[in-house]
Design a protein around this motif. Structure first.
Motif, PDB file in Angstrom:
ATOM      1  N   TYR A  50       8.788   5.880  -1.296  1.00  0.00           N
ATOM      2  CA  TYR A  50       7.714   6.003  -0.309  1.00  0.00           C
ATOM      3  C   TYR A  50       6.397   6.112  -1.060  1.00  0.00           C
ATOM      4  O   TYR A  50       6.288   6.803  -2.069  1.00  0.00           O
ATOM      5  N   SER A  51       5.383   5.427  -0.538  1.00  0.00           N
ATOM      6  CA  SER A  51       4.097   5.425  -1.215  1.00  0.00           C
ATOM      7  C   SER A  51       2.987   5.208  -0.200  1.00  0.00           C
ATOM      8  O   SER A  51       3.219   4.721   0.906  1.00  0.00           O
ATOM      9  N   ASN A  52       1.767   5.565  -0.610  1.00  0.00           N
ATOM     10  CA  ASN A  52       0.615   5.259   0.233  1.00  0.00           C
ATOM     11  C   ASN A  52      -0.100   4.008  -0.284  1.00  0.00           C
ATOM     12  O   ASN A  52      -1.132   3.630   0.237  1.00  0.00           O
ATOM     13  N   VAL A  53       0.470   3.388  -1.327  1.00  0.00           N
ATOM     14  CA  VAL A  53      -0.081   2.148  -1.891  1.00  0.00           C
ATOM     15  C   VAL A  53       0.971   1.052  -1.709  1.00  0.00           C
ATOM     16  O   VAL A  53       2.091   1.173  -2.198  1.00  0.00           O
ATOM     17  N   PRO A  54       0.624  -0.023  -1.012  1.00  0.00           N
ATOM     18  CA  PRO A  54       1.625  -1.081  -0.802  1.00  0.00           C
ATOM     19  C   PRO A  54       1.838  -1.907  -2.075  1.00  0.00           C
ATOM     20  O   PRO A  54       0.905  -2.188  -2.816  1.00  0.00           O
ATOM     21  N   THR A  55       3.090  -2.260  -2.317  1.00  0.00           N
ATOM     22  CA  THR A  55       3.450  -3.197  -3.382  1.00  0.00           C
ATOM     23  C   THR A  55       4.404  -4.208  -2.764  1.00  0.00           C
ATOM     24  O   THR A  55       4.683  -4.148  -1.563  1.00  0.00           O
ATOM     25  N   LYS A  56       4.932  -5.120  -3.582  1.00  0.00           N
ATOM     26  CA  LYS A  56       5.861  -6.073  -2.978  1.00  0.00           C
ATOM     27  C   LYS A  56       7.155  -5.355  -2.615  1.00  0.00           C
ATOM     28  O   LYS A  56       7.461  -4.314  -3.166  1.00  0.00           O
ATOM     29  N   ASN A  57       7.851  -5.888  -1.678  1.00  0.00           N
ATOM     30  CA  ASN A  57       9.057  -5.290  -1.108  1.00  0.00           C
ATOM     31  C   ASN A  57       8.759  -3.982  -0.370  1.00  0.00           C
ATOM     32  O   ASN A  57       9.566  -3.072  -0.359  1.00  0.00           O
ATOM     33  N   CYS A  58       7.583  -3.850   0.231  1.00  0.00           N
ATOM     34  CA  CYS A  58       7.205  -2.667   0.993  1.00  0.00           C
ATOM     35  C   CYS A  58       6.944  -3.052   2.433  1.00  0.00           C
ATOM     36  O   CYS A  58       6.500  -4.158   2.719  1.00  0.00           O
ATOM     37  N   ARG A  59       7.213  -2.102   3.296  1.00  0.00           N
ATOM     38  CA  ARG A  59       6.827  -2.302   4.682  1.00  0.00           C
ATOM     39  C   ARG A  59       6.151  -1.027   5.172  1.00  0.00           C
ATOM     40  O   ARG A  59       6.498   0.087   4.764  1.00  0.00           O
ATOM     41  N   LYS A  60       5.179  -1.201   6.031  1.00  0.00           N
ATOM     42  CA  LYS A  60       4.385  -0.083   6.534  1.00  0.00           C
ATOM     43  C   LYS A  60       5.198   0.695   7.562  1.00  0.00           C
ATOM     44  O   LYS A  60       5.848   0.112   8.428  1.00  0.00           O
ATOM     45  N   ILE A  61       5.139   2.021   7.449  1.00  0.00           N
ATOM     46  CA  ILE A  61       5.798   2.884   8.416  1.00  0.00           C
ATOM     47  C   ILE A  61       4.711   3.394   9.359  1.00  0.00           C
ATOM     48  O   ILE A  61       3.694   3.923   8.925  1.00  0.00           O
ATOM     49  N   VAL A  62       4.952   3.220  10.652  1.00  0.00           N
ATOM     50  CA  VAL A  62       3.991   3.686  11.650  1.00  0.00           C
ATOM     51  C   VAL A  62       4.450   5.057  12.140  1.00  0.00           C
ATOM     52  O   VAL A  62       5.530   5.193  12.706  1.00  0.00           O
ATOM     53  N   LEU A  63       3.630   6.050  11.883  1.00  0.00           N
ATOM     54  CA  LEU A  63       3.939   7.414  12.286  1.00  0.00           C
ATOM     55  C   LEU A  63       3.014   7.820  13.417  1.00  0.00           C
ATOM     56  O   LEU A  63       1.820   7.552  13.380  1.00  0.00           O
ATOM     57  N   GLU A  64       3.589   8.488  14.400  1.00  0.00           N
ATOM     58  CA  GLU A  64       2.777   9.010  15.489  1.00  0.00           C
ATOM     59  C   GLU A  64       2.029  10.242  14.989  1.00  0.00           C
ATOM     60  O   GLU A  64       2.613  11.084  14.300  1.00  0.00           O
TER      61      GLU A  64
ATOM     62  N   ILE B 245       1.565   4.825   5.254  1.00  0.00           N
ATOM     63  CA  ILE B 245       2.690   5.168   4.394  1.00  0.00           C
ATOM     64  C   ILE B 245       3.580   3.939   4.349  1.00  0.00           C
ATOM     65  O   ILE B 245       3.842   3.297   5.371  1.00  0.00           O
ATOM     66  N   PHE B 246       4.052   3.631   3.142  1.00  0.00           N
ATOM     67  CA  PHE B 246       4.866   2.440   2.959  1.00  0.00           C
ATOM     68  C   PHE B 246       6.230   2.831   2.413  1.00  0.00           C
ATOM     69  O   PHE B 246       6.346   3.700   1.551  1.00  0.00           O
ATOM     70  N   LYS B 247       7.264   2.155   2.950  1.00  0.00           N
ATOM     71  CA  LYS B 247       8.618   2.341   2.475  1.00  0.00           C
ATOM     72  C   LYS B 247       8.938   1.130   1.611  1.00  0.00           C
ATOM     73  O   LYS B 247       8.883  -0.015   2.072  1.00  0.00           O
ATOM     74  N   CYS B 248       9.264   1.386   0.345  1.00  0.00           N
ATOM     75  CA  CYS B 248       9.463   0.304  -0.617  1.00  0.00           C
ATOM     76  C   CYS B 248      10.870   0.387  -1.207  1.00  0.00           C
ATOM     77  O   CYS B 248      11.467   1.450  -1.250  1.00  0.00           O
ATOM     78  N   ALA B 249      11.334  -0.744  -1.672  1.00  0.00           N
ATOM     79  CA  ALA B 249      12.622  -0.796  -2.360  1.00  0.00           C
ATOM     80  C   ALA B 249      12.372  -1.337  -3.753  1.00  0.00           C
ATOM     81  O   ALA B 249      11.678  -2.340  -3.936  1.00  0.00           O
ATOM     82  N   ASP B 250      12.932  -0.645  -4.764  1.00  0.00           N
ATOM     83  CA  ASP B 250      12.764  -1.161  -6.126  1.00  0.00           C
ATOM     84  C   ASP B 250      13.837  -2.216  -6.393  1.00  0.00           C
ATOM     85  O   ASP B 250      14.637  -2.543  -5.516  1.00  0.00           O
ATOM     86  N   VAL B 251      13.882  -2.745  -7.619  1.00  0.00           N
ATOM     87  CA  VAL B 251      14.809  -3.832  -7.941  1.00  0.00           C
ATOM     88  C   VAL B 251      16.262  -3.420  -7.841  1.00  0.00           C
ATOM     89  O   VAL B 251      17.142  -4.260  -7.623  1.00  0.00           O
ATOM     90  N   ASP B 252      16.541  -2.114  -7.975  1.00  0.00           N
ATOM     91  CA  ASP B 252      17.917  -1.624  -7.864  1.00  0.00           C
ATOM     92  C   ASP B 252      18.269  -1.233  -6.433  1.00  0.00           C
ATOM     93  O   ASP B 252      19.365  -0.744  -6.182  1.00  0.00           O
ATOM     94  N   GLY B 253      17.332  -1.401  -5.496  1.00  0.00           N
ATOM     95  CA  GLY B 253      17.590  -1.091  -4.101  1.00  0.00           C
ATOM     96  C   GLY B 253      17.293   0.354  -3.713  1.00  0.00           C
ATOM     97  O   GLY B 253      17.577   0.762  -2.590  1.00  0.00           O
ATOM     98  N   ARG B 254      16.735   1.123  -4.642  1.00  0.00           N
ATOM     99  CA  ARG B 254      16.368   2.509  -4.317  1.00  0.00           C
ATOM    100  C   ARG B 254      15.139   2.503  -3.417  1.00  0.00           C
ATOM    101  O   ARG B 254      14.234   1.700  -3.597  1.00  0.00           O
TER     102      ARG B 254
END
Length: 168
Positions: free
Chosen positions: A38-52, A26-35
């Motif tokens: 969450y996605s399962n596909v990485p794009t730029k400005n995304c970081r992977k969330i590690v879930l237990e 699962i990736f947490k991403c920020a769009d150009v407006d800073g919103r």
């Protein structure tokens, strides 16, 4: 018309909801407006969330081996004990009660069979069609209650016989 940001957010949430339950990334991403999206596909400005991982299912039980003795539960020390003579007396009483129930149930079954036989000989005016012919479906519908009663008594007889056979 929908704003591009709302459309992007809706699409991301749709794909997140449509992702299989066992998806690992699962990736947490920020769009150009800073919103935040969450996605399962990485794009730029995304970081992977590690879930237990969370296991909500109970552990599977091992199947019992055929012929293996069942684990006995310990009898509490303050549990009342019954001597052999008293237990034999209780078992005898139970046998007599079951035999009386069996005799009564056999009488009830015989009576129910007689009632069924008597009803099979009768044809009600509502069970006839034009020309005097018998409507078999209506007869069977009326007789079903009598057949059910016979079947009930026969099942009871079988259950009581089984119970008597299980006595010591």
């Amino acid at each position: 018309m929908m704003k591009p940001q709302a459309l992007c957010l809706s699409t991301a949430l749709f794909w997140l909801a449509a992702a299989p339950a066992d998806a690992q990334d699962i990736f947490k991403c920020a769009d150009v407006d800073g919103r935040v999206l969450y996605s399962n596909v990485p794009t730029k400005n995304c970081r992977k969330i590690v879930l237990e991982p969370i296991n909500v299912a109970p552990p599977p039980k091992a199947p019992a081996k055929p012929g293996a003795p069942k684990a006995a539960t310990a009898t509490p020390a303050d549990f009342p004990k019954v001597d052999d003579k008293t237990q034999k007396s209780r078992d005898g009483d139970r046998r007599r009660i079951l035999e009386n129930e069996l005799a009564g149930e056999q009488q009830n079954a015989e009576q129910a069979k007689k009632e069924l036989a008597a009803q099979q000989e009768v044809f009600l005016p509502t069970e006839r069609v034009r020309g005097g012919a018998i409507n078999g479906a209506k007869v069977q519908e009326r007789l079903q209650a009598y057949k059910d009663k016979v079947a009930l008594h026969e099942r009871n007889i079988e259950a009581i016989r089984k119970e008597i056979a299980n006595l010591r």
